[in-house]
Structures are given as C-alpha cells and as structure tokens.
Design a protein around this motif. Sequence first.
Motif, PDB file in Angstrom:
ATOM      1  N   ARG A  35       3.901  -6.545   0.679  1.00  0.00           N
ATOM      2  CA  ARG A  35       3.228  -6.123   1.834  1.00  0.00           C
ATOM      3  C   ARG A  35       3.695  -4.949   2.630  1.00  0.00           C
ATOM      4  O   ARG A  35       3.038  -4.773   3.928  1.00  0.00           O
ATOM      5  N   SER A  36       4.566  -4.162   2.104  1.00  0.00           N
ATOM      6  CA  SER A  36       4.878  -2.942   2.771  1.00  0.00           C
ATOM      7  C   SER A  36       3.879  -1.931   2.937  1.00  0.00           C
ATOM      8  O   SER A  36       3.171  -1.875   1.684  1.00  0.00           O
ATOM      9  N   ARG A  37       4.102  -0.948   3.804  1.00  0.00           N
ATOM     10  CA  ARG A  37       2.941   0.033   3.951  1.00  0.00           C
ATOM     11  C   ARG A  37       3.708   1.292   3.616  1.00  0.00           C
ATOM     12  O   ARG A  37       4.442   1.566   4.847  1.00  0.00           O
ATOM     13  N   GLN A  87       3.460   5.205   3.989  1.00  0.00           N
ATOM     14  CA  GLN A  87       2.358   6.482   4.048  1.00  0.00           C
ATOM     15  C   GLN A  87       3.389   7.550   4.327  1.00  0.00           C
ATOM     16  O   GLN A  87       4.087   7.780   5.202  1.00  0.00           O
ATOM     17  N   GLU A 126       5.958   5.342   7.875  1.00  0.00           N
ATOM     18  CA  GLU A 126       4.999   6.317   8.060  1.00  0.00           C
ATOM     19  C   GLU A 126       5.740   7.584   8.219  1.00  0.00           C
ATOM     20  O   GLU A 126       6.655   7.859   9.200  1.00  0.00           O
ATOM     21  N   HIS A 151       0.873  -1.456   0.097  1.00  0.00           N
ATOM     22  CA  HIS A 151      -0.025  -0.016  -0.189  1.00  0.00           C
ATOM     23  C   HIS A 151       0.793   1.227  -0.157  1.00  0.00           C
ATOM     24  O   HIS A 151       1.725   1.218   0.637  1.00  0.00           O
ATOM     25  N   CYS A 152       0.689   2.085  -0.910  1.00  0.00           N
ATOM     26  CA  CYS A 152       1.500   3.214  -0.986  1.00  0.00           C
ATOM     27  C   CYS A 152       0.737   4.510  -1.431  1.00  0.00           C
ATOM     28  O   CYS A 152       0.000   4.768  -2.213  1.00  0.00           O
ATOM     29  N   GLU A 183       7.080  -4.348   5.828  1.00  0.00           N
ATOM     30  CA  GLU A 183       7.499  -3.059   6.692  1.00  0.00           C
ATOM     31  C   GLU A 183       6.498  -1.924   6.628  1.00  0.00           C
ATOM     32  O   GLU A 183       5.972  -1.470   5.726  1.00  0.00           O
ATOM     33  N   VAL A 184       6.258  -1.119   7.895  1.00  0.00           N
ATOM     34  CA  VAL A 184       5.368   0.077   7.809  1.00  0.00           C
ATOM     35  C   VAL A 184       6.221   0.986   7.876  1.00  0.00           C
ATOM     36  O   VAL A 184       7.172   1.389   8.849  1.00  0.00           O
TER      37      VAL A 184
END
Length: 347
Positions: free
Chosen positions: A313-315, A317, A334, A298-299, A331-332
């Motif tokens: 599956r990295s996020r 933001q 933000e 998700h980007c 990895e997330v």
Amino acid sequence: MKALLLAGGLGTRLRPLTENIPKPMAPIANRPWLEHLIIHLRDHGVNEFVIAAHHCSEVIRRYFGDGKSWNVNITYALEPFPLGTAGAIKNAERWLDERFLVFNADIVHLPQLIPLLDFHRQHGGIATIVLTEVDDPSSYGVVEQDDQGQILRFIEKPRREEAPSNRINAGMYILEPDVMRYIPAEQEVSIERETFPRLIEENTGVYGIVSSGYWRDMGTPARYRQVHWDALNREFPLPIKGREIQPGVFVGENVKISSGVLFVPPVLIGHNVKIGHQAVIGPYAVIGDDCQIGSRVHCAHTIVWDRSLIRDRSRLQNSIFGYRTVTPAGEVFEDSIINQFKEAVQA
Ligand code: GDD
Ligand code: MG
C-alpha cells in the motif's frame, strides 16, 4: 583505440544517492551509466579504458575489475586528491601514448565515433571538443568558433549575457598525446578553465564539432529522471534489458506478477522482481533487479534501484529510491530521494 573516462566528481546535486557511489555508477534503466558507455564505446572500436576516479573509486573497481567480462581492458588511474579534469588526464599519462578519447562520465550521450574521428583527422589539431547546443549555456563550457570550426574562445560557465554562443562543451574530447606538455603534473588543473584557454592562446589547433544525437547532463534528480523517461519513450535509443509483455512494458527474467497488477506504460521491470496483487505500476516507473513490490502499491514517475523492498500500500510518486531501500507499509512518498543503504565505501 583508448578512452579515458573522467569519473572523479562528487555528484553533489544527486545526493544522497551519490553518497556512496560515484555519479557515473548511478543506474540508467537498471544498469550503471558507466556500463552503458563502456559497452557502446567497445562496440565502436574502443578496447582500452582508463578510469580516472577518486570519490568512491572502489565501487567502480569492484564492478568492472580489469574489464575482461566486457571484453575490454580497464585500468584505473586513482588520484591521491582530486586533480581536476586536466590533472586527472595528466595523472594517466603513462597509458595515453597515442591519440585518445576523453569522456565526462556523468554525461548521457552515446556518440557516433567515426564522424568525430574523421573531423579530428581532417583538421589536424591538437584537440577536438565535441559540442552540443542548449538554450541556456551558462552552466556549461561555451565556445566561439570560426567558419572552419576552429575554437577561438572557450569560456567555462559564463554569465548568460556573456556567453558568445549556445554551443557548449558536450564533455567529450579527442586529444593528441602532445596536450600532456601543456598540463603541469601533480597538481589540480582544470581542462576547461586552464588547459583549453592555453591551447587556444598558443594556437595549437583546438576544433569543435557538434554531435547530433541525444545528449543530457544527468546531474540533478529532475534530469536523472528525465533521462529514464526519454529512454522508456525511445526518444533516447538506449538498449533496454527485458521483454516487451505489452506495448511499452518491458520485463526482465524470472518476474512474478500477482493477480490484478496493472501496468500503465511506459514501465521497465528488472530481473527477479516480485509484484504483489493489485499493484499499479506506471506510468513512468523503473523497478530494479531483485526488488519486491508489495500489494496495492502505486508507483508512478519513480525509479527504484536494485534489491529494494516496497511494502504493501505504499504510494510512490516522482521519487528515486537508492539500492536496498525498505519502505514501511502504507507510506506516501512524493518528490522524495531516499538512500538508506549507507555501507561506507572509501576511495
Ligand atoms: N578523476 C577526476 N578527478 N574526475 C573529475 C574531477 C577530478 O578531480 N573533477 C571532475 N571530474 C569528472 C566528473 O566526474 C565529470 O565526469 C567530469 O569530470 C566533469 O566534471 P563536473 O564537475 O561534472 O563538471 P561540470 O558538469 O560542472 O561541467 C563539465 O561538464 C559540462 C558538460 O555537462 C565541463 O566539462 C563543462 O565544460 C561541460 O559543458
Ligand atoms: Mg557534470
């Protein structure tokens, strides 16, 4: 017409992205800002460029060379130590023997040159400073003008309550070669703190004209991202590479989009990009050339520079990823600013 591009600053507020490139080389919509600027100026009649640089100047030289590929001539005025904004101009004196333009190359602004040059000619001063209007002028050079547009005072970064107006130096000048007489050689000199005040005091004719059109200082991560969103929204009419495959989604050549990918506009994808299945890209995403985006990534509100690998599956933001970033799967990120590609490039 000749233009001197000031590109020697350190770009400290954009670190770590500017650790190994000069700030003007940071890409805007997948192309170095300096390249957008040179192409725009070329299309408005500028064919000779002098780039004044110090920090990581080699990066600029390697990219543009002598400018032939862009149908312009580029020479480099390299400084033994940072000479400041006027010192850098003086250091390029041998190439600037006629009326010339100067640009702070870290400012995102593609001005219409003809009205500015007409204004300069009509007023006949030694210098014309292009201005813009902002709400808080305290981090800029602020001017006070008379009815004819002549600048009576130029104050660099005044306290807010001491700013005489909200008209600021937009970081572009039209100068007569005579200004060189007012800049001492081989020392650090600031055009904002020394040369402009002196030219005004000596009554040489310093004028200011407000340029309409999009203007942003891209010096902080938030502003750097905002310039992208404005370009994607077309509030800033920057030429964008790519085909519009759905409203607000621009895609370069040779892009492989797997099944189930969702684009939420606005989005810009570079050339030779692979996007894994069920990834969600956007709103507000810019992916550079030669990137790989894993499945179910998700980007949003994020900029990824060329040749990066964002694993499954990295996020992502509200983040910026420098050249050749590789992220671990799942990895997330933000509000992150990542620069992993630390190949040392010396000035
Ligand atoms: N070659 C060279 N050598 N370039 C330099 C040097 C130097 O020693 N120092 C700064 N520059 C370049 C920077 O790369 C940038 O493009 C430009 O000169 C202005 O320097 P900044 O350090 O970015 O100044 P600023 O952003 O604090 O303020 C300037 O820009 C404002 C507009 O954003 C001033 O010109 C203000 O008056 C102006 O309002
Ligand atoms: Mg600046």
